[in-house]
Scaffold this active site. Structure first.
Site, mmCIF file in Angstrom:
data_model
loop_
_atom_site.group_PDB
_atom_site.id
_atom_site.type_symbol
_atom_site.label_atom_id
_atom_site.label_comp_id
_atom_site.label_asym_id
_atom_site.label_seq_id
_atom_site.Cartn_x
_atom_site.Cartn_y
_atom_site.Cartn_z
ATOM 1 N N GLU A 157 0.840 -1.275 -0.003
ATOM 2 C CA GLU A 157 -0.014 -0.123 -0.154
ATOM 3 C C GLU A 157 0.724 1.153 0.134
ATOM 4 O O GLU A 157 0.336 2.406 -0.634
ATOM 5 C CB GLU A 157 -1.212 -0.192 1.355
ATOM 6 C CG GLU A 157 -1.976 0.992 1.165
ATOM 7 C CD GLU A 157 -2.936 0.579 -0.137
ATOM 8 O OE1 GLU A 157 -3.557 1.639 -0.530
ATOM 9 O OE2 GLU A 157 -3.373 -0.387 -0.805
ATOM 10 N N HIS B 219 3.882 1.779 -1.711
ATOM 11 C CA HIS B 219 4.087 1.929 -3.134
ATOM 12 C C HIS B 219 2.902 2.511 -3.830
ATOM 13 O O HIS B 219 2.981 3.234 -4.738
ATOM 14 C CB HIS B 219 4.512 0.670 -3.748
ATOM 15 C CG HIS B 219 5.616 -0.061 -3.058
ATOM 16 N ND1 HIS B 219 5.612 -1.061 -2.602
ATOM 17 C CD2 HIS B 219 7.001 0.401 -3.444
ATOM 18 C CE1 HIS B 219 7.040 -1.489 -2.340
ATOM 19 N NE2 HIS B 219 7.806 -0.450 -2.657
ATOM 20 N N GLN C 114 22.631 -1.257 -4.963
ATOM 21 C CA GLN C 114 22.461 -0.602 -3.663
ATOM 22 C C GLN C 114 22.501 -1.707 -2.525
ATOM 23 O O GLN C 114 22.282 -1.338 -1.351
ATOM 24 C CB GLN C 114 21.277 0.193 -3.667
ATOM 25 C CG GLN C 114 19.899 -0.569 -3.982
ATOM 26 C CD GLN C 114 18.736 0.325 -4.154
ATOM 27 O OE1 GLN C 114 18.513 0.834 -5.253
ATOM 28 N NE2 GLN C 114 17.853 0.420 -3.198
ATOM 29 N N GLU D 171 8.359 9.037 2.222
ATOM 30 C CA GLU D 171 9.498 9.455 3.411
ATOM 31 C C GLU D 171 9.678 8.373 4.176
ATOM 32 O O GLU D 171 10.646 8.722 5.329
ATOM 33 C CB GLU D 171 8.418 10.722 4.132
ATOM 34 C CG GLU D 171 8.140 11.898 3.330
ATOM 35 C CD GLU D 171 7.485 12.878 4.198
ATOM 36 O OE1 GLU D 171 6.890 12.587 5.201
ATOM 37 O OE2 GLU D 171 7.621 14.000 3.827
ATOM 38 N N GLN E 154 17.083 8.474 1.873
ATOM 39 C CA GLN E 154 16.907 8.444 0.389
ATOM 40 C C GLN E 154 16.334 9.614 -0.199
ATOM 41 O O GLN E 154 16.921 10.144 -1.313
ATOM 42 C CB GLN E 154 16.290 7.028 0.175
ATOM 43 C CG GLN E 154 16.029 6.897 -1.461
ATOM 44 C CD GLN E 154 15.405 5.554 -1.826
ATOM 45 O OE1 GLN E 154 16.119 4.545 -1.883
ATOM 46 N NE2 GLN E 154 14.138 5.419 -1.943
ATOM 47 N N SER F 86 6.542 -2.307 4.528
ATOM 48 C CA SER F 86 7.837 -2.334 3.703
ATOM 49 C C SER F 86 7.887 -3.896 3.157
ATOM 50 O O SER F 86 7.267 -4.742 3.666
ATOM 51 C CB SER F 86 8.889 -2.494 4.665
ATOM 52 O OG SER F 86 10.250 -2.942 4.293
ATOM 53 N N ARG G 198 10.221 -5.796 3.147
ATOM 54 C CA ARG G 198 10.973 -6.569 3.860
ATOM 55 C C ARG G 198 10.255 -7.174 5.104
ATOM 56 O O ARG G 198 10.894 -8.062 5.925
ATOM 57 C CB ARG G 198 12.114 -5.675 4.528
ATOM 58 C CG ARG G 198 13.304 -5.640 3.228
ATOM 59 C CD ARG G 198 14.373 -4.903 3.928
ATOM 60 N NE ARG G 198 15.868 -5.243 2.651
ATOM 61 C CZ ARG G 198 15.988 -4.061 2.023
ATOM 62 N NH1 ARG G 198 15.611 -2.914 2.275
ATOM 63 N NH2 ARG G 198 17.057 -4.245 1.437
#
Ligand code: AMP
Length: 295
Positions: free
Chosen positions: A38, A40, A76, A164, A169, A201, A203
């Site tokens: 959500e 993204h 990265q 944010e 980044q 995330s 992750r």
């Protein structure tokens, strides 16, 4: 919702984007590493809205183009990080992009299509990329800045959207775009959270049920700090110590807890309204980050 047009080839993508830009279309871009959630999708819906609004404002038959990229950028990730097991689900992602109104997606099927043999040009951003994740993940922001610059050149957006959630980044990309005169508007979007406060995330997919509970300590540490600041605590060391204790009690291993000035990311000794607390911690083996503005 129509399926977004899928591009595997960066060269074909670049051709399509250049043609659209030359035709006067307004291009909004959302770069991602996929396994969309959500957070993204909030960026994508806003890209859709902005592209259409900008095209309407321009008139002359200009169309709005909302674009997304899905690319797990090897440069990265550091050695020993989670590049190989980073979660992927292109089919599901494309369905979500469609629902969010994305017109076209670039998802290169091999990293070598983006970073070809002999790639040797890298962008390093200085001050804002040095501390925090820059210190914990050497080379990370060099990889981010370089891939974002490449995606900007390939996609030719007028406006690009970032979360944010990755506060540093976002600062790195603002510096990149300003310093190298990209002429692209960078829009930062608020963090989208689960109902219990955990920042979304990709992750989070790594978390066991126990880890999932422990992961809540990051957002709890941040809201505790915000509450202390609201009650008048201004001493950054005291706020940091309390936040650290919340995370350690979870238990999770703190990587950093810092309070910074939001533009320069310089640590502050006294928290001012608008100062940002940033946290990074290992929950089990999963490294999570989160941040919040202090009131
Ligand atoms: P990633 O796929 O992790 O590289 O993220 C792609 C973009 O989505 C970045 O600009 C992130 O900051 C943003 N993003 C990731 N998680 C969230 C979230 N929970 N809320 C808002 N934006 C997010």
């Amino acid at each position: 919702m129509a399926d977004p047009q899928l591009f595997r080839s960066p060269a074909e993508w670049a051709e399509r984007c250049a043609a659209a830009r030359d035709a006067g279309d307004r291009i909004a871009l959302v770069p991602t590493m996929g396994f969309l959630h959500e957070g993204h999708l909030s960026l994508m819906r806003e890209a859709r809205r902005r592209a259409d609004a900008d095209a309407a404002a321009r008139g002359n038959g200009s169309r709005g183009l909302a674009l997304a990229t899905i690319f797990v950028n090897p440069s990265q990730f550091g050695p020993g990080e989670d590049l190989a097991r980073y979660p992927r689900d292109l089919e599901g992602d494309l369905r979500k992009c469609a629902a969010a109104g994305i017109d076209a997606v670039l998802a290169p099927d091999d990293p070598s299509q983006v970073f070809g043999m002999g790639h040797q040009t890298w962008i390093t951003v200085d001050e804002v990329a040095k501390g925090l994740d820059g210190a914990s993940r050497p080379g990370h922001f060099r990889g981010v800045a370089t891939v974002v610059a490449k995606l900007f050149h390939l996609s030719r957006p007028h406006v690009a959207f970032f979360g944010e959630k990755d506060f540093q980044q976002l600062a790195v990309i603002r510096a990149l775009v300003g310093d190298l005169d990209f002429g692209i508007e960078v829009v930062g979007m608020p963090i989208v959270r689960e109902a219990d406060g955990l920042a979304m995330s990709s992750r989070n997919a790594y978390l066991s049920p126990g880890d999932r509970r422990r992961a809540l300590s990051l957002s709890r540490a941040l809201s505790g700090a915000a509450e202390s600041a609201r009650r008048g605590e201004r001493d950054a060391a005291a706020l940091r110590a309390r936040a650290r204790a919340v995370i350690e009690e979870a238990p999770a291993r703190v990587d950093y807890v810092e309070i910074v000035e939001p533009r320069t990311l310089r640590p502050v000794e006294r928290a001012e309204p608008g100062s940002v607390m940033l946290v990074a911690a290992f929950v089990g083996t999963t490294r999570l980050i989160d941040n919040a503005r202090l009131p």
